[in-house]
Design an enzyme around this catalytic site. Structure first.
Site, PDB file in Angstrom:
ATOM      1  N   LYS A   1      11.610   2.350   3.250  1.00  0.00           N
ATOM      2  CA  LYS A   1      11.307   1.341   4.268  1.00  0.00           C
ATOM      3  C   LYS A   1      12.595   0.842   4.919  1.00  0.00           C
ATOM      4  O   LYS A   1      13.710   1.099   4.427  1.00  0.00           O
ATOM      5  CB  LYS A   1      10.523   0.199   3.618  1.00  0.00           C
ATOM      6  CG  LYS A   1       9.118   0.617   3.128  1.00  0.00           C
ATOM      7  CD  LYS A   1       8.414  -0.552   2.456  1.00  0.00           C
ATOM      8  CE  LYS A   1       6.969  -0.239   2.123  1.00  0.00           C
ATOM      9  NZ  LYS A   1       6.300  -1.396   1.457  1.00  0.00           N
TER      10      LYS A   1
ATOM     11  N   TYR B   1      -1.171   1.865   7.687  1.00  0.00           N
ATOM     12  CA  TYR B   1      -1.574   0.675   6.935  1.00  0.00           C
ATOM     13  C   TYR B   1      -2.968   0.185   7.359  1.00  0.00           C
ATOM     14  O   TYR B   1      -3.247  -1.022   7.273  1.00  0.00           O
ATOM     15  CB  TYR B   1      -0.542  -0.440   7.121  1.00  0.00           C
ATOM     16  CG  TYR B   1       0.703  -0.258   6.258  1.00  0.00           C
ATOM     17  CD1 TYR B   1       0.613  -0.125   4.870  1.00  0.00           C
ATOM     18  CD2 TYR B   1       1.983  -0.250   6.829  1.00  0.00           C
ATOM     19  CE1 TYR B   1       1.754   0.029   4.077  1.00  0.00           C
ATOM     20  CE2 TYR B   1       3.133  -0.099   6.045  1.00  0.00           C
ATOM     21  CZ  TYR B   1       3.000   0.035   4.665  1.00  0.00           C
ATOM     22  OH  TYR B   1       4.120   0.182   3.882  1.00  0.00           O
TER      23      TYR B   1
ATOM     24  N   ASN C   1      10.140  -4.658  -0.074  1.00  0.00           N
ATOM     25  CA  ASN C   1      10.075  -3.949  -1.360  1.00  0.00           C
ATOM     26  C   ASN C   1      10.512  -2.492  -1.288  1.00  0.00           C
ATOM     27  O   ASN C   1      10.155  -1.679  -2.128  1.00  0.00           O
ATOM     28  CB  ASN C   1       8.705  -4.133  -2.018  1.00  0.00           C
ATOM     29  CG  ASN C   1       7.571  -3.596  -1.170  1.00  0.00           C
ATOM     30  OD1 ASN C   1       7.799  -3.027  -0.109  1.00  0.00           O
ATOM     31  ND2 ASN C   1       6.353  -3.758  -1.636  1.00  0.00           N
TER      32      ASN C   1
ATOM     33  N   HIS D   1       7.685   2.898  -0.195  1.00  0.00           N
ATOM     34  CA  HIS D   1       6.233   3.090  -0.199  1.00  0.00           C
ATOM     35  C   HIS D   1       5.905   4.362  -0.959  1.00  0.00           C
ATOM     36  O   HIS D   1       6.633   5.350  -0.858  1.00  0.00           O
ATOM     37  CB  HIS D   1       5.700   3.235   1.239  1.00  0.00           C
ATOM     38  CG  HIS D   1       4.286   3.759   1.293  1.00  0.00           C
ATOM     39  ND1 HIS D   1       3.195   2.928   1.169  1.00  0.00           N
ATOM     40  CD2 HIS D   1       3.789   5.026   1.383  1.00  0.00           C
ATOM     41  CE1 HIS D   1       2.077   3.663   1.209  1.00  0.00           C
ATOM     42  NE2 HIS D   1       2.415   4.939   1.338  1.00  0.00           N
TER      43      HIS D   1
ATOM     44  N   GLU E   1      -1.996  10.285   4.304  1.00  0.00           N
ATOM     45  CA  GLU E   1      -0.686   9.808   4.757  1.00  0.00           C
ATOM     46  C   GLU E   1       0.259  10.973   5.088  1.00  0.00           C
ATOM     47  O   GLU E   1       1.038  10.891   6.034  1.00  0.00           O
ATOM     48  CB  GLU E   1      -0.071   8.902   3.680  1.00  0.00           C
ATOM     49  CG  GLU E   1      -0.867   7.612   3.500  1.00  0.00           C
ATOM     50  CD  GLU E   1      -0.407   6.771   2.306  1.00  0.00           C
ATOM     51  OE1 GLU E   1       0.537   7.190   1.594  1.00  0.00           O
ATOM     52  OE2 GLU E   1      -0.992   5.693   2.089  1.00  0.00           O
TER      53      GLU E   1
END
Ligand code: IDP
Ligand code: MG
Length: 150
Positions: free
Chosen positions: A9, A49, A112, A115, A126
């Site tokens: 990310k 998402y 965080n 992913h 995905e």
């Protein structure tokens, strides 16, 4: 062999720890099968998402994931999805087990770092989002595979 989608990310990119993180999956034994550097658009973020559309954190999540280029990677191996999730640690870094990526590199749920797909079905969906049309996912074998996979 099972595949999973991993994203480094924007915070992982900005902090200069992208390859450190990728190397954790590689050292676990997972085999890299695809790799891209890309800028996520709002449209792509909403697709990826989709399950979180309408939740209170959704707008912040889109702003976060589109805020910088990211790395998308496909890793494959035995139970790749759950192996990657356990290497990543829990969603909320402050509660993630030390020794996991999120437990070692993060504090905030909205920062965080990484992913990973949450099921083989999500992984398939995905991977086709990030590696559809023209972006290669490569099937190959490593000389060490028999020392990693039984
Ligand atoms: P996961 O990344 O561990 O699979 P999900 O529940 O699928 O966790 O949430 C996707 C991402 O959305 C999280 O990794 C995190 O970046 C963000 N997120 C989830 N819940 C919250 C929240 O309550 N506040 C802010 N961001 C959140
Ligand atoms: Mg998730």
């Amino acid at each position: 062999m099972e595949r999973t989608l991993i994203l480094i990310k924007p915070d992982g990119m900005q902090r200069g720890i992208s390859f450190e993180i990728l190397s954790r999956f590689e050292k676990r034994g997972l085999r890299l099968a695809g790799l891209r550097l890309l800028q996520v658009s709002r449209e792509l973020a909403e697709d990826h998402y989709g399950e979180h559309v309408g939740k209170p954190f959704f707008e912040g999540l889109v702003a976060y994931i589109t805020s910088s280029p990211i790395i998308a990677a496909v890793f494959e191996g035995t139970d790749a999805v759950s192996a990657a999730r356990s290497t990543m640690g829990g969603t909320k870094p402050v509660d993630a087990t030390p020794g996991t990526i999120r437990g070692d590199y993060g504090l905030e749920i909205g920062r965080n770092v990484v992913h990973g797909s949450d099921s083989p079905e999500s992984a398939e969906r995905e991977i086709s989002i990030f590696f559809g049309a023209g972006a290669d996912v490569i099937s190959w074998s490593r000389d060490v595979d028999s020392w990693v996979f039984e």
